[in-house]
Design a protein around this motif. Structure first.
Motif, mmCIF file in Angstrom:
data_model
loop_
_atom_site.group_PDB
_atom_site.id
_atom_site.type_symbol
_atom_site.label_atom_id
_atom_site.label_comp_id
_atom_site.label_asym_id
_atom_site.label_seq_id
_atom_site.Cartn_x
_atom_site.Cartn_y
_atom_site.Cartn_z
ATOM 1 N N HIS B 532 0.778 -1.206 -0.123
ATOM 2 C CA HIS B 532 -0.004 0.082 -0.072
ATOM 3 C C HIS B 532 0.999 1.448 -0.017
ATOM 4 O O HIS B 532 0.669 2.348 -0.598
ATOM 5 N N ARG B 533 1.922 1.148 0.897
ATOM 6 C CA ARG B 533 2.727 2.373 1.002
ATOM 7 C C ARG B 533 3.513 2.574 -0.135
ATOM 8 O O ARG B 533 3.464 3.484 -0.624
ATOM 9 N N LEU B 534 3.930 1.531 -0.851
ATOM 10 C CA LEU B 534 4.641 1.705 -2.076
ATOM 11 C C LEU B 534 3.770 2.347 -3.250
ATOM 12 O O LEU B 534 4.438 3.526 -3.795
ATOM 13 N N CYS B 535 2.734 1.929 -3.260
ATOM 14 C CA CYS B 535 1.695 2.425 -4.180
ATOM 15 C C CYS B 535 1.492 3.895 -4.084
ATOM 16 O O CYS B 535 1.427 4.857 -4.962
ATOM 17 N N GLN B 536 1.156 4.404 -2.889
ATOM 18 C CA GLN B 536 0.873 5.699 -2.395
ATOM 19 C C GLN B 536 2.240 6.711 -3.005
ATOM 20 O O GLN B 536 1.921 7.793 -3.380
ATOM 21 N N ILE B 537 3.308 6.101 -2.576
ATOM 22 C CA ILE B 537 4.248 6.916 -2.787
ATOM 23 C C ILE B 537 4.496 6.991 -4.349
ATOM 24 O O ILE B 537 5.181 8.121 -4.906
ATOM 25 N N VAL B 538 4.467 6.107 -5.001
ATOM 26 C CA VAL B 538 4.727 6.053 -6.525
ATOM 27 C C VAL B 538 3.432 7.063 -7.186
ATOM 28 O O VAL B 538 3.764 7.854 -8.005
ATOM 29 N N VAL B 539 2.169 6.947 -6.425
ATOM 30 C CA VAL B 539 1.102 7.898 -7.198
ATOM 31 C C VAL B 539 1.669 9.164 -6.838
ATOM 32 O O VAL B 539 1.262 10.188 -7.665
ATOM 33 N N ASN B 540 1.720 9.596 -5.679
ATOM 34 C CA ASN B 540 2.268 10.762 -5.402
ATOM 35 C C ASN B 540 3.679 11.546 -5.969
ATOM 36 O O ASN B 540 4.094 12.481 -5.900
ATOM 37 N N ASN B 541 4.520 10.624 -6.579
ATOM 38 C CA ASN B 541 5.594 10.810 -7.380
ATOM 39 C C ASN B 541 5.849 10.399 -8.854
ATOM 40 O O ASN B 541 6.239 9.322 -9.100
ATOM 41 N N PRO B 542 5.498 11.433 -9.437
ATOM 42 C CA PRO B 542 5.284 10.924 -10.967
ATOM 43 C C PRO B 542 6.806 10.373 -11.395
ATOM 44 O O PRO B 542 6.792 9.492 -12.157
ATOM 45 N N SER B 543 7.804 10.879 -10.735
ATOM 46 C CA SER B 543 9.272 10.695 -11.526
ATOM 47 C C SER B 543 9.409 9.256 -11.138
ATOM 48 O O SER B 543 10.245 8.281 -11.631
ATOM 49 N N LEU B 544 8.607 8.390 -10.014
ATOM 50 C CA LEU B 544 8.849 7.136 -9.637
ATOM 51 C C LEU B 544 8.241 6.115 -10.678
ATOM 52 O O LEU B 544 8.198 4.811 -10.732
ATOM 53 N N ARG B 545 7.096 6.591 -11.155
ATOM 54 C CA ARG B 545 6.005 6.011 -12.008
ATOM 55 C C ARG B 545 6.495 4.969 -13.079
ATOM 56 O O ARG B 545 6.607 3.606 -12.922
ATOM 57 N N LYS B 546 7.390 5.503 -14.173
ATOM 58 C CA LYS B 546 7.906 4.743 -14.816
ATOM 59 C C LYS B 546 8.844 3.475 -14.527
ATOM 60 O O LYS B 546 8.824 2.164 -14.831
ATOM 61 N N ILE B 547 9.901 4.018 -13.718
ATOM 62 C CA ILE B 547 10.882 2.753 -13.122
ATOM 63 C C ILE B 547 10.093 1.762 -12.654
ATOM 64 O O ILE B 547 10.462 0.732 -12.661
ATOM 65 N N THR B 548 9.041 2.042 -11.770
ATOM 66 C CA THR B 548 8.454 1.205 -11.223
ATOM 67 C C THR B 548 7.814 -0.014 -11.978
ATOM 68 O O THR B 548 7.820 -0.941 -11.595
ATOM 69 N N CYS B 549 6.889 0.712 -12.946
ATOM 70 C CA CYS B 549 6.204 0.023 -13.732
ATOM 71 C C CYS B 549 7.231 -0.926 -14.682
ATOM 72 O O CYS B 549 6.983 -2.121 -14.913
ATOM 73 N N VAL B 550 8.269 -0.336 -15.078
ATOM 74 C CA VAL B 550 9.245 -1.198 -15.830
ATOM 75 C C VAL B 550 9.577 -2.525 -14.917
ATOM 76 O O VAL B 550 9.602 -3.635 -15.546
ATOM 77 N N GLN B 551 10.231 -2.173 -13.631
ATOM 78 C CA GLN B 551 10.377 -3.106 -12.894
ATOM 79 C C GLN B 551 9.336 -4.237 -12.593
ATOM 80 O O GLN B 551 9.415 -5.188 -12.533
ATOM 81 N N LEU B 552 7.864 -3.845 -12.402
ATOM 82 C CA LEU B 552 6.891 -4.601 -12.263
ATOM 83 C C LEU B 552 6.952 -5.487 -13.422
ATOM 84 O O LEU B 552 6.527 -6.797 -13.073
ATOM 85 N N VAL B 553 7.172 -5.135 -14.592
ATOM 86 C CA VAL B 553 6.879 -6.083 -15.662
ATOM 87 C C VAL B 553 7.982 -7.192 -15.719
ATOM 88 O O VAL B 553 7.571 -8.149 -15.775
ATOM 89 N N GLU B 554 9.180 -6.797 -15.205
ATOM 90 C CA GLU B 554 9.956 -7.673 -15.269
ATOM 91 C C GLU B 554 9.624 -8.690 -14.359
ATOM 92 O O GLU B 554 10.051 -9.934 -14.331
ATOM 93 N N TYR B 555 9.197 -8.188 -13.070
ATOM 94 C CA TYR B 555 8.785 -9.210 -12.049
ATOM 95 C C TYR B 555 7.904 -10.194 -12.442
ATOM 96 O O TYR B 555 7.791 -11.286 -12.289
ATOM 97 N N LEU B 556 6.678 -9.524 -13.105
ATOM 98 C CA LEU B 556 5.569 -10.488 -13.867
ATOM 99 C C LEU B 556 6.073 -11.482 -14.759
ATOM 100 O O LEU B 556 5.608 -12.678 -14.845
ATOM 101 N N GLN B 557 7.140 -11.176 -15.612
ATOM 102 C CA GLN B 557 7.591 -11.923 -16.596
ATOM 103 C C GLN B 557 8.519 -13.000 -15.813
ATOM 104 O O GLN B 557 8.774 -14.005 -16.701
#
Lengths: 146, 1030
Positions: B532-557
C-alpha cells in the motif's frame, strides 16, 4: 514495572503454581495462555536461548528452569528484564531454605505453602521482602500457626 | 529424585501444619498415572466433596454453631483439594469446582488462621476468572473489610494480601471507600508493624491502580495522603519499607504528578550512593548488611526501584523540550553535590559491570545494576566522554559468552542510543557495525535477533542505510536458520521504513521495495501495508512511476510469483499503462495478467479485473479480449468476482449504447495523490522506542505535507514527525536574558503553588522577612527556623535558612522543596542554586543549614513569593511545614554598605518636585492609594493628638528597616515621606515615592507613586501592608 503473573510448571507442562496480579488480558482462556507459554518455553534450549522472550503485545516472559521446574514471570514489555531473574532466583532460594533442599514434590504436596512463600515475597506484582532471614523466620511462624 | 523424596514430602514440614487427607489424595492421584484412572479419582473426589458440602449446607440453615457437622478442618481440607484439582488441571476444571465457593466463604469467617488462609488462597486463584469475580466480588467486601480492621495482625495480613492479589481484577474493592480507608489507616498509622505496613502499601498500590480517584477526587486528602505515602521512604534503617513503598511513590509520580516527589531527589541519591558506591567498597566503611546483599551485590531490587523512581521524576535535557510535564526535574536543576553523587553511581556501576566474574547469577545481578544505571545516565546530562565510555563498555559486553548478557546489552544499547542520540549512535557506528552484523547472522535466539534488528534500525542513517538494508535483506534471503518466522515480517517492515526515510536514490528505493514484496514467504507475512505504502508513494511521485512499472513488468515476466507483486502491478500498471507502451504492448500486458489471474487469490483477482478495465479503456485493441474475459467470469463461484465482471460489462455496454466514454472517464479518473501524512508502518515497530530525532535526514526538510503531482524526486510522503527545530530557541524565548539556563529547581509548579496549604502561623515569619535581614522565620515546639538574607546584587538575594531541632529526639527524614508561583512564561522571579540540608537527620538541639537564591526578574507580588516546604519526622510523627518566604519588591531596595555607596538624602523640596513630576507624566497609572490600613500591635486608638506622633515614629522606623529613605525634614511631621529604588534584573530599576499619613484612629493612609506605570506601586503598598499588619 510490575509482575503481571507468576507461573510455575514442570517439564510435562503441569501447572504447579500460578498467580495473576492483573488478570489475563489476552483474548484466550487462562488455559490457552498457559499452553502457549509452555509451548514457547519448553522448546527453548537453554544453551542457545536467552531467558527472555516476547510473548504478546504487552507482555514478555522472564523464565528460568530449575531441575524439572520452570519458573516464569510475565512482565511489561518495556520493563527492565534482568531484575526478574533475581526475583525468580531468590524465590527458589527461599523455597529451598523453607522446605529444605526443595524438589518438585515438595511443591506438589505442599502447594499451599509454596503460595505462602510467594505471598510473603511478592504482592501486587511487586517484590515485598528480599531478606532471606526475615522471610524464613516469618514463614516458620506462619507455618506453625493453627 | 521423585521416588527418593516421595514420602519425604509429608514429613518435610513436620514442624508446620499438615493436612493429612490432602496429602493422601495427592499421593493417590500421583499413583494413578493413566489419565483415565486419574480422571476417575478426581471425579469421585469431587462427588464426595459435593456430598459433604451439601450435607453441611442443609444443616447450616438452623443452629449454625452447634450443628456445623463438617467442621473447620474438614472444610479446609476439601477446599484445599479443590484448589489442587484446579491447579494441576491447568485451570481446565474450573467449572467442576465452583460449587465450593460458598464453603470457601465460610472458611473466611473462621477464626483459625490456617482455615482462613486456605479460603483466601483458593479465592486468590479463582478471582482471575471474570465469572467468579462477578459472582462473589461484591459478597467478599464485608469479609475482607472485617479482616483488614481485625486486631489479629495475621488476619489483617491475609486480607491485605488478598487485596494485593485480586484488587486489580475485581474493582469492587477499590471503589469501596470504607475498605480503602481501612487499608490507608494501616499505611499511615505509626503503630502498625513494619510487616503490615509493607503489605498495606502494596495493597493500596493495587487499589489505587484500579481506582485513581482514591487520591485525585479530593484535593485535601490528595495532599495529606500523598505526603504520608512519600514519607514512608524515610525508613532508612534497613530500607525494607522503602523497598515496598517505592513502586507506590513511583506510580503517584507517574500518574498523579511528579511535583509531590521531586523533593525526594537527595534521599534517593543517598540510597543509590549507599548501595552502589559505599555498599560495594572494599574498605572498612562498608556497613551494608549482608542480609540485604544478593549475589554479592547490595540489594539490586532497591537499586533498580530507586532508579526507576528517579527516571519518573527526571527528564533528560533532550526530552525536556518535548515533555509536556514541566514539573519534572532536569539535571541542570539538581545541586552539584547530588548530581555528582548520581554520576559517581553510574561510573561505579560501569566499573562493576565490566569486572570479570565467574558465577553466572552474580554476573546477571551485576549487569542488572549496570543496565539500570546506564539507562538512567542520559538524564544526568552526561558528557560526550561519559556517553562514549558507556557505549564502549556495552559494546564490549556484546562479545560476552553469556547469552543473557548479550540480550540485555543489546536492549541497553538501544535505549542508550535512542535517548542520547547522535553521540551514542556515532560511537556505536564507529567501530561496531561489523560486530552487530555478525550477531545478526549468528544468533539463534529470536529475542536476541529481534533486538539486533531493532538496534540496526536505530543505527541507520543516510550514510549506512544501504549497507544495513543489504545485510537485513541477505539475512532474510540467505540465513540458514531463522529463529522465528515473524522476524521476516518484522524485517520487511523495517526495511520498508528505512528505504523510504533515507532514500536519496529513487531507483534504489523502488528496487528494494519491490524486492521485499517479491519475497515469497511461506510464513504469516500477510499484511498489505508495505505494498500500500509503495503504491501511495509512486502515485504521489510522478518520477517514480515509469521505473516502478518497468520493474514490475520484469517481475511479472519472471518465474517467481509473489502475490504482493501482482497486487502492486495490478494497481500501478493499470494506472500508468500509458507510460510503458514502448516496453510492452497492451495485448502482452493483458496476457500477463490473465495468466497470473488463475494463480492468485480472489482479492487479487478482483484487482486484476479492474486492471483489465483500465487496459480496455486505454487500448481499444484488447477490448474484445477483456469482454470475453468478463463473460467467462460471470460464471465465477465467487460472488464478488461475478458482480464485478457483470458491472464492468454493463459499463462497457452502456458506453457503447450512448456512443461516448463519459461514464468510463468519470469512473476511471486518474488516481489523485494520497494524503496519508505519516507512514502507517511506523506503528508496527513494536517495543522499539520511537525516536525519530536521531535519524534526521536532510531529505526530510521541506517534505512536511505530501505535495501534489508536481513534486520532485524526493519522496514527499515521508513525513516523520520532526524534532523540535531547536530546543534552546524555544526556551530562550520564554526565558530571556541569562535565566535560559538557570538552575531553577522546580519548574512550572504553577498549579501546585496554588494548591499549597500553608502552615498556621506562617504570616509571622513572612512579614518579618520583609522588614529584617535576619531573624526567626518559624518557631514551634519541634523546630525553629532562622533566616538571613544576603544581597548578592540588589535584585539577587541569597537566603540562608537554619533549622534547629527544638526537641529531645532526633529529627529525621528532613527534606525541603521550594515552590515558585510561576516558572514558565517569563516568570517574575526564579529560585536557583538551592542547597538542600546535607543530612536528613538533626540531632536534638542541633542545627542543619540550607540555602537558596532568588533572582527578581520583574515586578512581583509579595503574595506570590516562593513557598518553602519542609518535611520531617520527629518522635514517630510526620510533619510538614509549608511557609511562604517574605520576598517582595521592597526586598530589592538596597543600600549596600553605606560607606561604599554614600546615601543621597532626599530633601523635602526634591521629593515634592519628583512627586509632582510623576503626577504630571504618569498620572494615576503609577499611583496606588490605600486608605485606613490597619496596623497591628498598636495600642487602642488614642484621642490624644500626640498619639499620631508615636505612630509617625513607628512607621518611619518600619519604612527605614524595609530600606526606604525617610525624607528628613521638620516642616511637616505627618505625613511621612519616603523614597526608595527597587531593582529588577530584566526590567531595570525604578524609583518609588511614598506618602504615609498617620490617622488618629491608629490607621494609616498610604500613597505610592513609581516611575513606571503598572502594578509596581500596588506591589510596594502590598509589601507595606504585609509588614505593618504583621
Amino acid at each position: 514495572m510490575s509482575i503481571r503473573f507468576i507461573l510455575c510448571f514442570n517439564k510435562q507442562g503441569v501447572v504447579r503454581l500460578i498467580r495473576w496480579y492483573v488478570g489475563n488480558e489476552s483474548s484466550g482462556d487462562t488455559q490457552d495462555v498457559i499452553a502457549q507459554i509452555y509451548r514457547l518455553i519448553s522448546s527453548k534450549d537453554h544453551k542457545r536461548h536467552s531467558n527472555f522472550v516476547e510473548f504478546s503485545e504487552t507482555t514478555k516472559l522472564v523464565y528460568k528452569r530449575y531441575a524439572g521446574l520452570y519458573f516464569v514471570m510475565g512482565v511489561d514489555l518495556r520493563d527492565d528484564d534482568p531484575i526478574y531473574l533475581s526475583h525468580i532466583h531468590l524465590f527458589v532460594e527461599v523455597l529451598d531454605s523453607f522446605f529444605g533442599n526443595v524438589c518438585e514434590l515438595d511443591i506438589v504436596f505442599n502447594f499451599y505453602k509454596a503460595y505462602m512463600v510467594m505471598d510473603e515475597m511478592f504482592l501486587g506484582g511487586e517484590i515485598q521482602e528480599v531478606s532471606k532471614d526475615v522471610l524464613i523466620e516469618r514463614l516458620g511462624t506462619l507455618d506453625r500457626l493453627e | 529424585m521423585d521416588t527418593r523424596k516421595a514420602f519425604k514430602a509429608a514429613v518435610v514440614s513436620s514442624n508446620g501444619t499438615v493436612i493429612k487427607g490432602l496429602q493422601i489424595f495427592i499421593a493417590d492421584l500421583r499413583a494413578s498415572p493413566h489419565s483415565a484412572d486419574h480422571e476417575k479419582r478426581i471425579k469421585s473426589e469431587i462427588v464426595k466433596i459435593k456430598q459433604q458440602f451439601e450435607a453441611s449446607n442443609s444443616t447450616h440453615g438452623g443452629d449454625k454453631l452447634h450443628q456445623d457437622r463438617l467442621g473447620g478442618y474438614q472444610r479446609k481440607k476439601y477446599v484445599a483439594k479443590l484448589a489442587y484439582i484446579y491447579l494441576t488441571s491447568n485451570t481446565t476444571k474450573l467449572a467442576d469446582i465452583l460449587f465450593g465457593l460458598d464453603q470457601t466463604l465460610i472458611l473466611l469467617k473462621s477464626n483459625v488462621y490456617s482455615e482462613k488462609f486456605i479460603g483466601y488462597m483458593l479465592l486468590e486463584l479463582l478471582m482471575e476468572h471474570k465469572s467468579v469475580a462477578a459472582e462473589i466480588g461484591e459478597r467478599l467486601v464485608p469479609y475482607v473489610t472485617k479482616d483488614v480492621s481485625s486486631s489479629n495482625d495475621n488476619f489483617t495480613a491475609l486480607a491485605l494480601n488478598f487485596l494485593g492479589v485480586v484488587g486489580g481484577m475485581c474493582t469492587k474493592f477499590a471503589f469501596n471507600e470504607d475498605l480503602v480507608d481501612e487499608v490507608f489507616q494501616i499505611v499511615r498509622s505509626p503503630t502498625s508493624s513494619q510487616y503490615l505496613k509493607k503489605k498495606s502499601v502494596l495493597a493500596f498500590l493495587v487499589l489505587l491502580k484500579a481506582n485513581l480517584s482514591i487520591l485525585t477526587d479530593n484535593i485535601k486528602r490528595k495532599q495529606i495522603w500523598i505526603q504520608r505515602i512519600v514519607s514512608l521512604l524515610d525508613d532508612t534503617d534497613n530500607y525494607r519499607l522503602t523497598l515496598a513503598s517505592l513502586p507506590l511513590v513511583e506510580y503517584i509520580a507517574r500518574n498523579i504528578g511528579p511535583s509531590y516527589c521531586v523533593r525526594l531527589l537527595p534521599q534517593l541519591t543517598d540510597i543509590l550512593y549507599d548501595c552502589i558506591v559505599l555498599g560495594t567498597s572494599t574498605g572498612k566503611s562498608n556497613h551494608f548488611p549482608t542480609e540485604y546483599k544478593f549475589a554479592n551485590m547490595p540489594n539490586p531490587w532497591l537499586i533498580t526501584k530507586t532508579v526507576s523512581l528517579l527516571n519518573a521524576i527526571m527528564v533528560s535535557p533532550k526530552e525536556e523540550y518535548e515533555s509536556q510535564n514541566s514539573q519534572l526535574l532536569q539535571s541542570a536543576n539538581i545541586d552539584p553535590e547530588n548530581l555528582g553523587k548520581l554520576r559517581m553511581c553510574v561510573a561505579k556501576a560501569v566499573e562493576l559491570g565490566t569486572r570479570r566474574i565467574n558465577d553466572p547469577m552474580e554476573k546477571i545481578v551485576q549487569n542488572t545494576v549496570l543496565f539500570s544505571l546506564i539507562n538512567f545516565a542520559p538524564k544526568l546530562d552526561p558528557s560526550e566522554v561519559a556517553i562514549t565510555n558507556s557505549v564502549d563498555a556495552l559494546c564490549e559486553l556484546l562479545r560476552s559468552n553469556e547469552i543473557n548478557i548479550r540480550y540485555l546489552t543489546l536492549d541497553s544499547l538501544i535505549k542508550l542510543c535512542s535517548s542520547c542520540g547522535k553521540i551514542a549512535l556515532d560511537a556505536v557506528r564507529y567501530k561496531n557495525m561489523n560486530l552487530i552484523f555478525h550477531l545478526l547472522n549468528s544468533e539463534r535466539d529470536s529475542s536476541i535477533a529481534r533486538k539486533v534488528i531493532d538496534l540496526l534500525y536505530i543505527l541507520s542513517d543516510k550514510d549506512n542505510v544501504k549497507t544495513v538494508v543489504d545485510q537485513l535483506l541477505s539475512y532474510i534471503v540467505n540465513a540458514k536458520y531463522i529463529p522465528d518466522p515473524q522476524i521476516r515480517s518484522n524485517i520487511s517492515v523495517k526495511i520498508a521504513i528505512l528505504t523510504e526515510k533515507y532514500a536519496t536514490d529513487s531507483t534504489w528505493y523502488v528496487q528494494i521495495s519491490l524486492k521485499i514484496l517479491s519475497m515469497n514467504f511461506s510464513t504469516s507475512f500477510n499484511d498489505d501495508e508495505v505494498w500500500h505504502r509503495l503504491c501511495q508513494i509512486v502515485v504521489n511521485n510522478p518520477s517514480l512511476r515509469k521505473i516502478t512499472c518497468v520493474q514490475l513488468v520484469e517481475y511479472l515476466q519472471g518465474k517467481q510469483l509473489s502475490e504482493f507483486i501482482v497486487k502492486t502491478a495490478a494497481f500501478l500498471l493499470g494506472e500508468y499503462v500509458e507510460l510503458i507502451r514502448d516496453i510492452i504492448t497492451a495485448t502482452d500486458m493483458f496476457n500477463l495478467f490473465s495468466e497470473k489471474y488463475f494463480m492468485v487469490g480472489n482479492l487479487t483477482r478482483a484487482m486484476i479485473l479492474t486492471t483489465m478495465m483500465k487496459l480496455h479503456n486505454s487500448a481499444p485493441e484488447v477490448g474484445s479480449k477483456v469482454i470475453k474475459f468478463y463473460q467467462l467470469e460471470l460464471n465465477s463461484l465467487d460472488i464478488e468476482l461475478q458482480t464485478r465482471s457483470f458491472e464492468y460489462l454493463k459499463v462497457i455496454q452502456l458506453s457503447k449504447i450512448s456512443g461516448n466514454n463519459n461514464l468510463i472517464e468519470l469512473l476511471f479518473q486518474p488516481m489523485p495523490p494520497f494524503n496519508t501524512k505519516s507512514n502507517p508502518l511506523l506503528n508496527r515497530l513494536g517495543s522499539l522506542p520511537l525516536d525519530t530525532t536521531t535519524n534526521s535526514s536532510p531529505l526530510k526538510e521541506g517534505t512536511v505535507a505530501p505535495p501534489p503531482y508536481t513534486s520532485t524526486a524526493s519522496l514527499p510522503l515521508v513525513n516523520v514527525p520532526k524534532p523540535p527545530i531547536s530546543r534552546h530557541s524555544g526556551s530562550m524565548m520564554s526565558f530571556p536574558s541569562t535565566t535560559g539556563n538557570s538552575n531553577t529547581l522546580l519548574r512550572g509548579l504553577d498549579s501546585s503553588y496554588a494548591d499549597q496549604q500553608l502552615s498556621p502561623n506562617w504570616r509571622e515569619g513572612f512579614s518579618r522577612m520583609l522588614q529584617h535581614k535576619q531573624g526567626i522565620f518559624y518557631n514551634s515546639s519541634l523546630m525553629k527556623i532562622v533566616y538571613r538574607i544576603i544581597h548578592v546584587e540588589p535584585h539577587h538575594l541569597k537566603i540562608v535558612l537554619t533549622c534547629i531541632n527544638n526537641t529531645e529526639w532526633e529529627i529525621n527524614g528532613l527534606s525541603t522543596s521550594v515552590i515558585s508561583a510561576r516558572t514558565h512564561d517569563n516568570p517574575e522571579y526564579v529560585v536557583q542554586n538551592i542547597e538542600f540540608p546535607s543530612n536528613p537527620t538533626i540531632q536534638p538541639h542541633k542545627r542543619q543549614g540550607q540555602q537558596m537564591e532568588v533572582i527578581i526578574r520583574r515586578s512581583m507580588d509579595v503574595q506570590e513569593s516562593p513557598i518553602l516546604n519542609i518535611n520531617f519526622r520527629c518522635g514517630g510523627s510526620v510533619n510538614n511545614l509549608s511557609l511562604k518566604l517574605g520576598i517582595g519588591m521592597t526586598s530589592t531596595i538596597f543600600h549596600g554598605d553605606s560607606d561604599a555607596h554614600p546615601q543621597q538624602q532626599v530633601t523635602l523640596p526634591q521629593f515634592i518636585t519628583r512627586w509632582k513630576a510623576l503626577g504630571n507624566t504618569l498620572g494615576k497609572d503609577s499611583e496606588c492609594v490605600v486608605e485606613s490600613m490597619p496596623m497591628r500591635g498598636l495600642r487602642a486608638p488614642d484621642t490624644d493628638p500626640d498619639s499620631t506622633d508615636i505612630l509617625v515614629g513607628q512607621i518611619s522606623q518600619i519604612l527605614k528597616r524595609m530600606g526606604f529613605d525617610i525624607v528628613e525634614q521638620d516642616t511637616v511631621k505627618n505625613p511621612v515621606f519616603a523614597a526608595g529604588i527597587v531593582h529588577t534584573k530584566s526590567e531595570g530599576n525604578f524609583g518609588s515615592l511614598l506618602k504615609v499619613q498617620c490617622r488618629v484612629d491608629g490607621k494609616i493612609n498610604v500613597t505610592c507613586k513609581t516611575t513606571v506605570p503598572g502594578p509596581l506601586s500596588s506591589y510596594i503598598v502590598e509589601c507595606i501592608k504585609t509588614t505593618v499588619a504583621g
